[in-house]
Design a protein around this motif. Structure first.
Motif, short mmCIF file in Angstrom:
data_model
loop_
_atom_site.label_atom_id
_atom_site.label_comp_id
_atom_site.label_asym_id
_atom_site.label_seq_id
_atom_site.Cartn_x
_atom_site.Cartn_y
_atom_site.Cartn_z
N LEU A 175 -1.57 4.42 -0.25
CA LEU A 175 -2.91 4.36 -0.82
C LEU A 175 -3.94 4.46 0.31
O LEU A 175 -3.74 3.87 1.38
N VAL B 162 -8.97 2.26 -1.29
CA VAL B 162 -8.30 1.76 -2.49
C VAL B 162 -7.60 0.44 -2.18
O VAL B 162 -7.68 -0.52 -2.94
N SER B 163 -6.92 0.38 -1.04
CA SER B 163 -6.20 -0.85 -0.66
C SER B 163 -7.14 -2.05 -0.58
O SER B 163 -6.79 -3.14 -1.02
N GLU C 111 0.83 -1.21 0.00
CA GLU C 111 0.00 0.00 0.00
C GLU C 111 0.87 1.26 0.00
O GLU C 111 0.37 2.35 -0.15
N GLY D 292 -5.71 11.19 -4.38
CA GLY D 292 -5.92 9.75 -4.24
C GLY D 292 -4.86 9.03 -3.43
O GLY D 292 -4.92 7.82 -3.28
#
Length: 135
Positions: free
Chosen positions: A119, A123-124, A33, A55
């Protein structure tokens, strides 16, 4: 991950003056990540507000010097940096920067910091399982 030595840093020039940085670690193949770990040096009055960081979340660990932290020009409503407004930060401080971003302006002696970009959890969670997987 790709790991590089801190010799021969990269350099950018712009409205905020010269920014020197060296990437120490960069993510590879969705196995982490962590996007990257960089050492960043700003001269007196230099500005760090890298484009393309929407992001990602960041942690800035100030190693030397001081700076002023200000919200990103267009942070999302959930960005806690917005509520706080500009803040003085110095060596030893850790700044947690949400995906909305922030801007760091170096004090009169400049500033050096470690930039860890990761991240966001949302998202992860959407990424495929990491490989190799630790036991």
């Amino acid at each position: 991950m790709i790991v590089t030595p801190p010799a021969a840093p990269s350099r950018t020039f712009g409205g905020g003056g010269s920014v020197t940085w060296r990437c120490l670690v960069r993510r590879g193949m969705l196995h982490s990540e962590t996007e990257s770990v960089d050492v960043v040096r700003l001269p007196a009055g230099g500005v760090f507000a890298p484009p393309g960081t929407e992001g990602i979340e960041s942690a800035w660990l100030l190693l030397d010097g001081s700076a002023t932290l200000t919200p990103h020009p267009t942070p999302p409503a959930a960005n806690p940096v917005t509520a706080a407004g500009p803040a003085a930060v110095a060596a030893g401080d850790v700044v947690l920067v949400p995906a909305g971003g922030a801007r760091l302006t170096a004090g009169p002696e400049g500033v050096e910091f470690l930039w860890v970009a990761v991240l966001p959890a949302a998202v992860s969670r959407a990424l495929p399982p990491r490989s190799p997987v630790a036991p």
